[in-house]
Design an enzyme around this catalytic site. Structure first.
Site, PDB file in Angstrom:
ATOM      1  N   ALA A 166       2.013  -3.667  -5.660  1.00 59.76           N
ATOM      2  CA  ALA A 166       1.951  -3.798  -7.113  1.00 59.76           C
ATOM      3  C   ALA A 166       3.297  -3.517  -7.760  1.00 59.76           C
ATOM      4  CB  ALA A 166       0.889  -2.859  -7.673  1.00 59.76           C
TER       5      ALA A 166
ATOM      6  N   GLY B  44      -5.483  -1.252   9.487  1.00 55.28           N
ATOM      7  CA  GLY B  44      -4.345  -1.207   8.589  1.00 55.28           C
ATOM      8  C   GLY B  44      -4.599  -0.198   7.488  1.00 55.28           C
TER       9      GLY B  44
ATOM     10  N   VAL C  52      -8.798  -7.068   7.399  1.00 55.75           N
ATOM     11  CA  VAL C  52      -7.782  -7.586   8.322  1.00 55.75           C
ATOM     12  C   VAL C  52      -6.583  -8.169   7.583  1.00 55.75           C
ATOM     13  CG1 VAL C  52      -9.393  -7.993  10.197  1.00 55.75           C
ATOM     14  CG2 VAL C  52      -9.028  -9.779   8.476  1.00 55.75           C
ATOM     15  N   GLY C  53      -6.503  -7.917   6.280  1.00 54.59           N
ATOM     16  CA  GLY C  53      -5.346  -8.357   5.532  1.00 54.59           C
ATOM     17  C   GLY C  53      -5.712  -9.140   4.289  1.00 54.59           C
ATOM     18  N   ARG C  54      -4.678  -9.529   3.558  1.00 49.65           N
ATOM     19  CA  ARG C  54      -4.845 -10.324   2.350  1.00 49.65           C
ATOM     20  C   ARG C  54      -3.925 -11.543   2.438  1.00 49.65           C
ATOM     21  NH1 ARG C  54      -7.724  -7.934  -1.554  1.00 49.65           N
ATOM     22  NH2 ARG C  54      -6.865  -9.307  -3.166  1.00 49.65           N
TER      23      ARG C  54
ATOM     24  N   HIS D 157      12.174  25.508  -5.205  1.00 52.56           N
ATOM     25  CA  HIS D 157      11.408  26.249  -4.197  1.00 52.56           C
ATOM     26  C   HIS D 157      10.285  27.006  -4.901  1.00 52.56           C
ATOM     27  CE1 HIS D 157      10.586  28.732  -0.663  1.00 52.56           C
ATOM     28  NE2 HIS D 157      10.568  29.776  -1.490  1.00 52.56           N
TER      29      HIS D 157
ATOM     30  N   THR E 215      -6.318  -7.411  -9.204  1.00 54.77           N
ATOM     31  CA  THR E 215      -6.936  -6.727  -8.068  1.00 54.77           C
ATOM     32  C   THR E 215      -6.585  -5.256  -8.060  1.00 54.77           C
ATOM     33  OG1 THR E 215      -6.998  -8.719  -6.691  1.00 54.77           O
ATOM     34  CG2 THR E 215      -6.984  -6.594  -5.544  1.00 54.77           C
ATOM     35  N   CYS E 216      -5.314  -4.933  -8.273  1.00 54.46           N
ATOM     36  CA  CYS E 216      -4.854  -3.550  -8.159  1.00 54.46           C
ATOM     37  C   CYS E 216      -5.641  -2.612  -9.060  1.00 54.46           C
ATOM     38  CB  CYS E 216      -3.358  -3.469  -8.487  1.00 54.46           C
ATOM     39  SG  CYS E 216      -2.695  -1.788  -8.436  1.00 54.46           S
TER      40      CYS E 216
ATOM     41  N   ASP F 294       1.886 -11.057  -5.234  1.00 56.93           N
ATOM     42  CA  ASP F 294       1.265 -11.353  -3.940  1.00 56.93           C
ATOM     43  C   ASP F 294       1.268 -12.829  -3.584  1.00 56.93           C
ATOM     44  OD1 ASP F 294       0.760  -8.666  -3.918  1.00 56.93           O
ATOM     45  OD2 ASP F 294      -1.407  -8.826  -3.675  1.00 56.93           O
TER      46      ASP F 294
END
Length: 465
Positions: A320, A185, A271-273, A444, A42-43, A312
């Site tokens: 990942a 999300g 709404v999520g996995r 810097h 998936t990633c 997952d």
């Protein structure tokens, strides 16, 4: 029916699976990896990489559009910007193709045998794979389950037609005029922001009372302000109930219990996995579960001897880089090395505008553990490099113990702060104290100076604020 015997079988070639297989091959293990689709999971194919490509394209288009409108403080003016989304998608697909080809090459270089097809367990040592040329039986001494996760749909908003997941959103060849994003999300806001920059009228519907509910409010305020600047409508404490097939109107129940209909050409449900535990023969195994996810110990062992699980499919955090770390560790364990998964810190990045990075404990989380803490916050408004990049929104924040100044957490919100995640994770992993960070010379002008300044602020010795 063909049969293969091997030392290690990896099911799934996402970030966790392919890293596990590559490391195993490098260590001399006879390794087979099974993948039903393309390497990278998936990633690489429909998640992390393509979404970041789309976010970059949207940011470039928004920048050009601002110049054409005469809004650039740099004095740059252009005329007539337009975007060919199909061409953008083709560019994104080329990047994905290069990376998937690269993964395949690395697997081959490590001596890993790849079997293309869908794997299904017969028992804890045997898997059957339905391939284009017939059924393949694989017997392995050790098996690693790395099947990943899948998008969650909603009752009344099943995927199909106008209702899409992030996968379909990343394949659109035209910008929808009206896009409703269900879920505020990180996935919803990353893609919603990108499409808003590409010209869509975006409405975000979130069931809780604020955006990015897993992040603390101080970090999300700059993101909320940017959404407002982009013209994104955010509906909080609102629940999506269903989509009318007649007029593509999404019915939303507002916080006061009233119903409201929002016109939408596409409805993106984010709404999520959830762990992908269906379709590969889980019922043939005797594995302990943690909800939908596979339960594992600190070495990623499941409750069955010789069966590991990574990524997952083992639940949160679904990242990942967590899967990669687990995969590398498991390969080394199988090769006879002594290893354990030290999850002292797993940085997380939200690629919104501005970006959010978290590593370790937030102030509230640190206080919940009963500790007295010191907090140092340095705003990018006082950072020279941020000023030159028109990136003054946001800050770096350091959380440390009050007694010995051990750093417990580092967070940032701002343009490009994802690149600071390595420094944040390294500081916590190495057990840095505030004095260590404050005493490290930072180049810097860079945004990284914000980390040093935040540590100085926590010590009461701020220089530039």
């Amino acid at each position: 029916m063909k049969e293969i015997a091997c030392k290690l079988l990896v099911i799934g070639s996402g970030p966790g699976g392919y890293v596990c297989a590559i490391r195993a091959g490098q260590l001399g293990l006879d390794t087979v990896i099974v993948e039903a689709k393309k390497p990278g999971g998936t990633c690489l194919n429909v998640g992390c990489i393509p979404s970041k490509a789309m976010i970059h394209a949207a940011e470039e288009f928004a920048r050009v559009k601002a110049m054409a409108a005469g809004d650039s403080p740099l004095g740059i003016a252009l005329q007539g910007p337009a975007i060919d989304l199909a061409k953008t998608i083709a560019w994104k697909d080329r990047i994905v193709g290069r990376l998937t080809t690269g993964v395949s090459g690395l697997l081959k270089k490590a001596g890993v045998k790849t079997v293309q097809g869908w794997a299904r367990f017969r028992d804890g040592k045997t898997v059957e794979v339905k391939t284009e040329t017939g059924m393949q039986i694989i017997r392995a001494e050790t098996i690693v389950i790395a099947t990943g996760s899948e998008s969650v749909d909603l009752p009344g908003l099943a995927f199909g037609g106008a209702v899409i997941s992030s996968t379909e959103a990343l394949a659109l060849t035209t910008v929808p005029e009206r896009l409703v994003v269900v879920g505020a999300g990180y996935i919803g806001l990353e893609l919603g922001t990108a499409f808003a920059k590409l010209g869509a009228r975006v409405t975000v519907v979130e069931a809780t009372d604020r955006i990015l509910p897993l992040y603390d409010a101080e970090l999300t305020r700059p993101v909320a302000r940017r959404l407002e600047d982009l013209g994104v409508t955010v509906m909080l404490s609102a629940k999506a109930k269903g989509l009318s097939t007649r007029d593509n109107g999404l019915t939303v129940e507002t916080r006061d219990g009233q119903s409201e209909k929002i016109a939408a050409d596409k409805v993106l449900v984010t709404v999520g996995r959830r762990a992908l535990t269906d379709g590969w023969g889980l019922e043939e195994l005797d594995l302990d579960m943690d909800g939908r996810a596979l339960r594992i110990d600190e070495t990623c062992r499941t409750s069955m001897r010789g069966v590991y699980a990574i990524g997952d499919v083992t639940g949160e955090p679904m990242l990942a880089h967590r899967a990669m770390a687990q995969g590398e560790m498991v390969a080394e364990i199988v090769a006879g090395h002594r290893r354990a998964f030290d999850k002292r810190v797993i940085p997380a990045v939200c690629f919104t505008d501005p970006e959010i990075v978290t590593a370790g404990l937030s102030p509230d989380e640190a206080r919940q553990n009963g500790r007295e803490i010191k907090i140092g916050l340095f705003p990018f408004q006082a950072n020279g490099r941020a000023m030159t990049m028109e990136a003054e929104s946001g800050f770096v924040r350091v959380v440390a113990r009050a007694d010995n100044h051990l750093v417990l957490g580092i967070q940032a919100v701002g343009q490009g702060v994802s690149e600071l995640s390595a420094a944040f994770g390294l500081a916590i992993e190495m057990g840095a104290r505030l004095e260590d960070i404050a005493g490290t010379i930072h180049a810097h002008p860079t945004q990284g100076e914000g980390l040093q300044e935040a540590a100085l602020k926590a010590l009461g010795a701020a220089l530039h604020i």
